[in-house]
Motif scaffolding. Structure first.
Motif, PDB file in Angstrom:
ATOM      1  N   LEU A   1     -12.114  -9.112 -43.520  1.00 35.92           N
ATOM      2  CA  LEU A   1     -12.063  -8.615 -44.890  1.00 35.92           C
ATOM      3  C   LEU A   1     -11.024  -9.400 -45.681  1.00 35.92           C
ATOM      4  N   THR A   2     -11.327  -9.664 -46.930  1.00 32.22           N
ATOM      5  CA  THR A   2     -10.321 -10.154 -47.862  1.00 32.22           C
ATOM      6  C   THR A   2     -10.088  -9.053 -48.875  1.00 32.22           C
ATOM      7  N   HIS A   3      -8.872  -8.534 -48.907  1.00 27.79           N
ATOM      8  CA  HIS A   3      -8.553  -7.412 -49.778  1.00 27.79           C
ATOM      9  C   HIS A   3      -8.195  -7.908 -51.178  1.00 27.79           C
ATOM     10  N   ALA A   4      -8.283  -7.004 -52.137  1.00 25.30           N
ATOM     11  CA  ALA A   4      -8.004  -7.354 -53.534  1.00 25.30           C
ATOM     12  C   ALA A   4      -6.594  -7.898 -53.694  1.00 25.30           C
ATOM     13  N   GLY A   5      -5.663  -7.447 -52.871  1.00 23.23           N
ATOM     14  CA  GLY A   5      -4.287  -7.910 -52.966  1.00 23.23           C
ATOM     15  C   GLY A   5      -4.013  -9.209 -52.230  1.00 23.23           C
TER      16      GLY A   5
ATOM     17  N   ARG B   1      -1.747 -11.369 -42.917  1.00 24.86           N
ATOM     18  CA  ARG B   1      -2.900 -11.093 -42.068  1.00 24.86           C
ATOM     19  C   ARG B   1      -2.642  -9.843 -41.223  1.00 24.86           C
ATOM     20  N   PHE B   2      -3.680  -9.026 -41.169  1.00 27.86           N
ATOM     21  CA  PHE B   2      -3.643  -7.780 -40.399  1.00 27.86           C
ATOM     22  C   PHE B   2      -4.713  -7.869 -39.333  1.00 27.86           C
ATOM     23  N   GLU B   3      -4.305  -7.827 -38.060  1.00 29.08           N
ATOM     24  CA  GLU B   3      -5.249  -7.872 -36.953  1.00 29.08           C
ATOM     25  C   GLU B   3      -5.254  -6.514 -36.255  1.00 29.08           C
ATOM     26  N   SER B   4      -6.447  -6.012 -36.005  1.00 26.89           N
ATOM     27  CA  SER B   4      -6.588  -4.680 -35.410  1.00 26.89           C
ATOM     28  C   SER B   4      -7.747  -4.703 -34.426  1.00 26.89           C
TER      29      SER B   4
ATOM     30  N   VAL C   1     -11.988  -0.099 -40.121  1.00 26.61           N
ATOM     31  CA  VAL C   1     -12.166  -0.370 -41.549  1.00 26.61           C
ATOM     32  C   VAL C   1     -11.407   0.654 -42.383  1.00 26.61           C
ATOM     33  N   ASP C   2     -11.482   1.926 -42.012  1.00 21.01           N
ATOM     34  CA  ASP C   2     -10.743   2.952 -42.743  1.00 21.01           C
ATOM     35  C   ASP C   2      -9.246   2.651 -42.734  1.00 21.01           C
ATOM     36  N   GLN C   3      -8.713   2.248 -41.577  1.00 23.19           N
ATOM     37  CA  GLN C   3      -7.290   1.940 -41.504  1.00 23.19           C
ATOM     38  C   GLN C   3      -6.935   0.745 -42.394  1.00 23.19           C
ATOM     39  N   ALA C   4      -7.762  -0.295 -42.361  1.00 25.26           N
ATOM     40  CA  ALA C   4      -7.473  -1.482 -43.170  1.00 25.26           C
ATOM     41  C   ALA C   4      -7.498  -1.156 -44.658  1.00 25.26           C
ATOM     42  N   LEU C   5      -8.486  -0.383 -45.101  1.00 27.90           N
ATOM     43  CA  LEU C   5      -8.566  -0.021 -46.519  1.00 27.90           C
ATOM     44  C   LEU C   5      -7.419   0.898 -46.913  1.00 27.90           C
ATOM     45  N   THR C   6      -7.014   1.786 -46.010  1.00 21.80           N
ATOM     46  CA  THR C   6      -5.894   2.679 -46.291  1.00 21.80           C
ATOM     47  C   THR C   6      -4.611   1.886 -46.499  1.00 21.80           C
ATOM     48  N   LEU C   7      -4.405   0.847 -45.702  1.00 18.32           N
ATOM     49  CA  LEU C   7      -3.186   0.051 -45.807  1.00 18.32           C
ATOM     50  C   LEU C   7      -3.202  -0.912 -46.986  1.00 18.32           C
ATOM     51  N   PHE C   8      -4.331  -1.570 -47.216  1.00 13.82           N
ATOM     52  CA  PHE C   8      -4.331  -2.730 -48.102  1.00 13.82           C
ATOM     53  C   PHE C   8      -5.311  -2.650 -49.268  1.00 13.82           C
ATOM     54  N   GLY C   9      -6.005  -1.547 -49.402  1.00 15.77           N
ATOM     55  CA  GLY C   9      -6.858  -1.367 -50.558  1.00 15.77           C
ATOM     56  C   GLY C   9      -8.230  -1.993 -50.423  1.00 15.77           C
ATOM     57  N   PRO C  10      -8.978  -2.033 -51.536  1.00 19.75           N
ATOM     58  CA  PRO C  10     -10.389  -2.443 -51.501  1.00 19.75           C
ATOM     59  C   PRO C  10     -10.593  -3.853 -50.955  1.00 19.75           C
ATOM     60  N   ALA C  11     -11.759  -4.049 -50.366  1.00 22.82           N
ATOM     61  CA  ALA C  11     -12.147  -5.363 -49.859  1.00 22.82           C
ATOM     62  C   ALA C  11     -13.019  -6.071 -50.881  1.00 22.82           C
ATOM     63  N   LEU C  12     -12.682  -7.309 -51.180  1.00 21.33           N
ATOM     64  CA  LEU C  12     -13.477  -8.109 -52.110  1.00 21.33           C
ATOM     65  C   LEU C  12     -14.594  -8.864 -51.410  1.00 21.33           C
TER      66      LEU C  12
END
Length: 376
Positions: free
Chosen positions: A242-246, A171-174, A208-219
Motif C-alpha cells: 500500500l502507498t498511503h496518502a501521507g 516503511r511499515f512491514e507487517s 490492512v485494518d492495522q495499516a489504515l489505522t496507523l497511516f490513513g487511506p491508501a492511494l
C-alpha cells in the motif's frame, strides 16, 4: 432573644445507585471465533450478559453450556433473531461463516438490535456501506470485531509513533505468517467465491485494518496472491503493498506456507526502526482456556509477555544479534473491545471499530484481489 436553632438531623446517606441491567447478548456461531474469542470476552465484560448461543452442532451446544452454565442454546440463527425481535436481546454478535454476515446483520438490524460482526463485515465495501446506512436509519450500533487493534505489539507500535521515537515513518512491514503445509479444509479454505475463504480476507483483514489505522487511506494497492499447497483451493500466500496518502508504504504478508517466519513488525523511520518477533499471547491463552479478569479489564498477567519477547528499537544495528534497545511491549487488551461496545450502547459514544472503517479495509481488499488477478 431568639430561640437557638435546633441542630439539624444528620443527612441520611444516599442509597447507592442501582447497577444498570447488563445488555443481553445473542451469539450466532460457536466455532473458533465464537467459542475462543467472542464468548469468553463477552462473559468477562461488565455490562454484558451472554444470554443465547446458536449452533447446529449438539456437541458445540454442550460445549457452550459447559463453558457458560447460564447460557441458553438454540440450533438456528432464526431463533436468536426471534428473541431479538421479541425484545429479549440487546445485542447480536455474529461469529458465523463469512458468507452469512450480510444477511444476518441485515436481519438483526431490521429486528431493532445492535450488531457486532466478526471480520470481514462483508464481501465488498458497497455491502458494508449499505449495512452502515441501515444501522444509521435505525439508530443502532454496528461494529466490526477487529481485535488485533488490541494486540500487544500493535499497541506498542502506536505508542512509539505517538512518541515520535521512529521519526518520520517510511516503511511499515507487517506479517501473519504460519507453517501449515497441509490444508485443514473447511469453509475458510474453500475456493467457492461465496464463502469468502482464503487468507486475503481472513488474516489480511487484520493487517490492512492495522495499516489504515496507523497511516490513513491508501492511494494505491499492489498485490500478489498464490495457491501454493497441494489440494488448496483458496489463496494461502499473499503479499499486499500500500502507498498511503501521507507517503508511508505498507508491505503486508499473509501466508500459511512460510517455513522460516519473519518479524511480526518491522517499522522503519527517519530516526530509528522497531523490529518485533512473535505473536501476541492472548489468542494462545484463550485457546488454552485462560480468561481475562472480569470487569472488562485485565489482571496482572493477562496480555503480558516476558522480556525475552520484547521488540528492539535502534538504528544501524541488527536486532537478531542484540542490536538496539529493548522496548517493553505494552499489555495486550482484547477486553477493551467489548468494554467499548458497552460504552457505545450505554452512552452513545462511537463504537471501537466502525462500519465505515470496515468499508475502507474492504476497498483495499477488493483492490488487492483485482490486482492480484491482473484485473486492476
Amino acid at each position: 432573644m431568639t430561640a437557638p436553632e435546633e441542630p439539624m438531623a444528620p443527612k441520611a446517606p444516599e442509597a447507592p445507585a442501582a447497577p444498570a441491567s447488563p445488555f443481553r447478548v445473542g451469539l450466532i456461531g460457536y466455532g473458533l471465533a465464537g467459542s475462543v474469542f467472542h464468548a469468553p470476552l463477552i462473559a468477562a465484560t461488565d455490562g454484558l450478559l451472554l444470554d443465547t448461543v446458536s449452533t447446529r452442532s449438539p456437541e458445540r451446544q454442550a460445549q457452550a453450556r459447559a463453558e457458560h452454565p447460564q447460557v441458553r442454546t438454540v440450533a438456528t440463527a432464526d431463533e436468536v433473531l426471534d428473541r431479538a425481535a421479541a425484545g429479549d436481546l440487546d445485542l447480536i454478535v455474529l461469529a458465523s461463516p463469512n458468507k452469512t454476515h450480510v444477511p444476518l446483520a441485515t436481519a438483526a438490524l431490521e429486528a431493532g438490535t445492535a450488531v457486532v460482526v466478526d471480520k470481514p463485515l462483508a464481501a465488498t465495501a458497497a455491502e458494508a456501506e449499505q449495512l452502515a446506512a441501515l444501522a444509521d436509519r435505525r439508530g443502532l450500533l454496528l461494529s466490526v470485531f477487529q481485535n488485533r487493534r488490541w494486540d500487544n505489539d500493535f499497541r506498542t507500535v502506536r505508542a512509539l509513533l505517538a512518541e515520535g521515537a521512529l521519526g518520520d515513518v517510511q516503511r511499515f512491514e507487517s506479517r501473519f505468517e504460519r507453517w501449515r503445509p497441509r490444508p485443514k479444509g473447511g469453509w475458510r479454505e474453500s475456493g467457492d467465491p461465496a464463502e469468502l475463504g482464503g487468507l486475503l480476507y481472513d488474516l489480511g483483514s487484520h493487517l490492512v485494518d492495522q495499516a489504515l489505522t496507523l497511516f490513513g487511506p491508501a492511494l494505491s494497492v499492489y498485490a500478489e496472491s498464490d495457491i501454493r499447497r497441494a489440494g488448496a483451493e483458496a489463496d494461502d500466500d499473499t503479499f499486499i503493498a500500500l502507498t498511503h496518502a501521507g507517503g508511508v508504504r505498507s508491505h503486508l504478508w499473509v501466508s500459511a506456507t512460510t517455513a522460516q517466519l519473519g518479524p511480526r513488525f518491522r517499522v522503519l523511520g527517519s530516526r530509528a526502526g522497531y523490529v518485533k518477533y512473535g505473536l501476541d499471547p492472548q489468542e494462545a491463552a484463550l485457546r488454552a482456556g485462560q480468561r481475562p479478569a472480569s470487569g472488562g479489564g485485565a489482571d496482572d498477567a493477562w496480555g503480558v509477555e516476558p522480556e525475552s519477547c520484547w521488540g528492539r528499537l535502534g538504528s544501524g544495528e541488527s536486532p537478531q544479534t542484540g542490536g538496539g534497545v529493548p522496548v517493553r511491549t505494552l499489555r495486550g487488551d482484547y477486553p477493551a473491545y467489548y468494554a467499548g461496545i458497552v460504552r457505545s450502547l450505554r452512552d452513545g459514544v462511537a463504537p471501537p471499530v466502525s462500519a465505515a472503517e470496515a468499508a475502507a479495509t474492504l476497498r483495499v481488499l477488493e483492490a488487492a484481489r483485482r490486482q492480484a488477478r491482473g484485473c486492476a
